[in-house]
Motif scaffolding. Sequence first.
Motif, mmCIF file in Angstrom:
data_model
loop_
_atom_site.group_PDB
_atom_site.id
_atom_site.type_symbol
_atom_site.label_atom_id
_atom_site.label_comp_id
_atom_site.label_asym_id
_atom_site.label_seq_id
_atom_site.Cartn_x
_atom_site.Cartn_y
_atom_site.Cartn_z
ATOM 1 N N SER A 62 -7.426 7.365 2.231
ATOM 2 C CA SER A 62 -7.613 5.938 2.497
ATOM 3 C C SER A 62 -8.016 5.655 3.933
ATOM 4 N N VAL A 63 -8.207 6.697 4.754
ATOM 5 C CA VAL A 63 -8.482 6.473 6.172
ATOM 6 C C VAL A 63 -9.810 5.753 6.386
ATOM 7 N N THR A 64 -10.749 5.897 5.477
ATOM 8 C CA THR A 64 -12.050 5.227 5.589
ATOM 9 C C THR A 64 -12.126 3.947 4.776
ATOM 10 N N LYS A 65 -10.993 3.488 4.230
ATOM 11 C CA LYS A 65 -11.011 2.343 3.301
ATOM 12 C C LYS A 65 -10.045 1.261 3.768
ATOM 13 N N LEU A 66 -10.149 0.870 5.041
ATOM 14 C CA LEU A 66 -9.261 -0.153 5.589
ATOM 15 C C LEU A 66 -9.361 -1.454 4.797
ATOM 16 N N GLY A 67 -8.187 -1.980 4.407
ATOM 17 C CA GLY A 67 -8.142 -3.252 3.700
ATOM 18 C C GLY A 67 -8.339 -3.160 2.211
ATOM 19 N N GLU A 68 -8.717 -2.004 1.688
ATOM 20 C CA GLU A 68 -8.898 -1.848 0.247
ATOM 21 C C GLU A 68 -7.546 -1.568 -0.425
ATOM 22 N N PRO A 69 -7.439 -1.767 -1.743
ATOM 23 C CA PRO A 69 -6.146 -1.583 -2.430
ATOM 24 C C PRO A 69 -5.536 -0.200 -2.223
ATOM 25 N N VAL A 70 -6.345 0.847 -2.227
ATOM 26 C CA VAL A 70 -5.796 2.191 -2.058
ATOM 27 C C VAL A 70 -5.196 2.357 -0.661
ATOM 28 N N GLU A 71 -5.798 1.702 0.330
ATOM 29 C CA GLU A 71 -5.265 1.804 1.691
ATOM 30 C C GLU A 71 -3.975 1.006 1.820
ATOM 31 N N TRP A 72 -3.916 -0.156 1.174
ATOM 32 C CA TRP A 72 -2.684 -0.942 1.185
ATOM 33 C C TRP A 72 -1.560 -0.200 0.467
ATOM 34 N N ALA A 73 -1.901 0.520 -0.604
ATOM 35 C CA ALA A 73 -0.884 1.316 -1.296
ATOM 36 C C ALA A 73 -0.322 2.391 -0.373
ATOM 37 N N ALA A 74 -1.210 3.050 0.391
ATOM 38 C CA ALA A 74 -0.744 4.076 1.334
ATOM 39 C C ALA A 74 0.127 3.473 2.422
ATOM 40 N N VAL A 75 -0.168 2.243 2.829
ATOM 41 C CA VAL A 75 0.636 1.578 3.856
ATOM 42 C C VAL A 75 2.009 1.181 3.325
ATOM 43 N N LEU A 76 2.072 0.734 2.073
ATOM 44 C CA LEU A 76 3.315 0.204 1.513
ATOM 45 C C LEU A 76 4.237 1.295 0.981
ATOM 46 N N ILE A 77 3.700 2.397 0.494
ATOM 47 C CA ILE A 77 4.556 3.493 0.029
ATOM 48 C C ILE A 77 5.248 4.106 1.251
ATOM 49 N N PRO A 78 6.560 4.096 1.319
ATOM 50 C CA PRO A 78 7.251 4.504 2.556
ATOM 51 C C PRO A 78 6.892 5.898 3.032
ATOM 52 N N PHE A 79 6.732 6.857 2.124
ATOM 53 C CA PHE A 79 6.516 8.241 2.534
ATOM 54 C C PHE A 79 5.099 8.483 3.059
ATOM 55 N N SER A 80 4.138 7.667 2.655
ATOM 56 C CA SER A 80 2.783 7.790 3.185
ATOM 57 C C SER A 80 2.511 6.780 4.291
ATOM 58 N N SER A 81 3.414 5.819 4.457
ATOM 59 C CA SER A 81 3.198 4.749 5.431
ATOM 60 C C SER A 81 3.022 5.249 6.865
ATOM 61 N N PRO A 82 3.831 6.209 7.379
ATOM 62 C CA PRO A 82 3.597 6.660 8.761
ATOM 63 C C PRO A 82 2.203 7.221 8.975
ATOM 64 N N PHE A 83 1.684 7.959 7.992
ATOM 65 C CA PHE A 83 0.352 8.563 8.136
ATOM 66 C C PHE A 83 -0.747 7.501 8.044
ATOM 67 N N ALA A 84 -0.573 6.537 7.135
ATOM 68 C CA ALA A 84 -1.571 5.473 6.998
ATOM 69 C C ALA A 84 -1.572 4.567 8.227
ATOM 70 N N MET A 85 -0.386 4.308 8.788
ATOM 71 C CA MET A 85 -0.310 3.396 9.928
ATOM 72 C C MET A 85 -0.838 4.032 11.210
#
Length: 402
Positions: free
Chosen positions: A319-342
């Motif tokens: 999701s690193v190239t998909k800022l603002g898209e649903p898959v990127e928001w999912a990575a931000v909201l899932i706690p275990f992937s959130s540090p990497f997405a943020m």
Amino acid sequence: MKETIRAAFVIARRDFTAIIFSKSFIIFLAGPLFPLIIAIAASGLGKQVNEDIDRPIIGVALDAADSAAILAAREKLVTNLGENGVPELIRLDGVDPNDPDIADQLDKAARPLTAILSGSLETPRLTGSARDIQRWQGRMALLSETALSRSEPVQVQAQAVASTGSATKRNRLVVAQGGQVILILLTMILAGMVLSNLVEEKTNKIIEILAAAIPMDAIFLGKLFAMLGMAIVGITVWATLGFVGLTLATSGLPNLPVPAVGWPIFCVLMILYFSMAYLLLGSLFLGIGAMAATVREVQTLSMPVTMGQLLVFFLAAFSVTKLGEPVEWAAVLIPFSSPFAMIARAAQMDNLWQHGVALVWQAMFTLIIIRFSVILFRRNVMKSGNSVVKKGLLATLLAFKR
């Protein structure tokens, strides 16, 4: 002899049944699938991310007739060369094809542009960074020739600029990917120590003695933060040695791309997000230690968690190239992937309030996991009640008297 064989059969049947129908054996059977899935996902993910980073978007600032002709020419070439062989074209309405300051439009478009094609089909001009012009000058000449339906070569003039929004975006994506890789490597290397420490104390009955005097929540939190402190000390030593070695080897630091929030804040966020990723994974390992009865069970149960952590990392990396898209928001909201997405967002977006919200969300989820781990520990390890604790305390007192 007959009785011995019968007894051996009973023991064999008992052990075989206990192993076959245990959750550890089922997970053990599924274990080899995880590396295979991750290997397949990693190969496809790396290709997709690289394509997303290098996907060219060229703005077309020509008159109406020439714009329609070159867009039609692109459709013809896509049939023969495929989507990857021809850059994406976006028509720039209201832009003067002969504007000498057309480079200003590179960062004003709705999507970051790799370059701008202006002038006319007979004398096209490509404006962009030197790297992008060198890469796409030939393709734009081919598009112009196809649009003009002639075999004579078209010479595309080059107008290079020092930096473009597309180049800045690519540089920040490199920083985002680098930050994610560093986070996952450090987390996977260091988080397992929490598990080994808990298993050792369970084996020696030390944890039961501690539980008699201190609330289990405090014990688990103390263990997590003590191991986190040790991990940060180790990282500090590694980073210092790497900094000194790199400075001596290259006579100075390399000129790295600057993240959107700047290097000082980015480094602070790296430490904070590593801490949250470590605490999240460490709290999961504490829960595993609470469920497992033996060291072998711990090793078996921890493997799916490790593989799952890699999967959520792949989600964040994808999701690193998909800022603002649903898959990127999912990575931000899932706690275990959130540090990497943020941390990827920190490299590409300069607003800081979102990091405060994300850190609070990750901390809340860490506390929830710790609480659940404490409940499992009390149910699986402390289920013998006060008798076990009393025996442990009595053994400790006798040892001191001796």
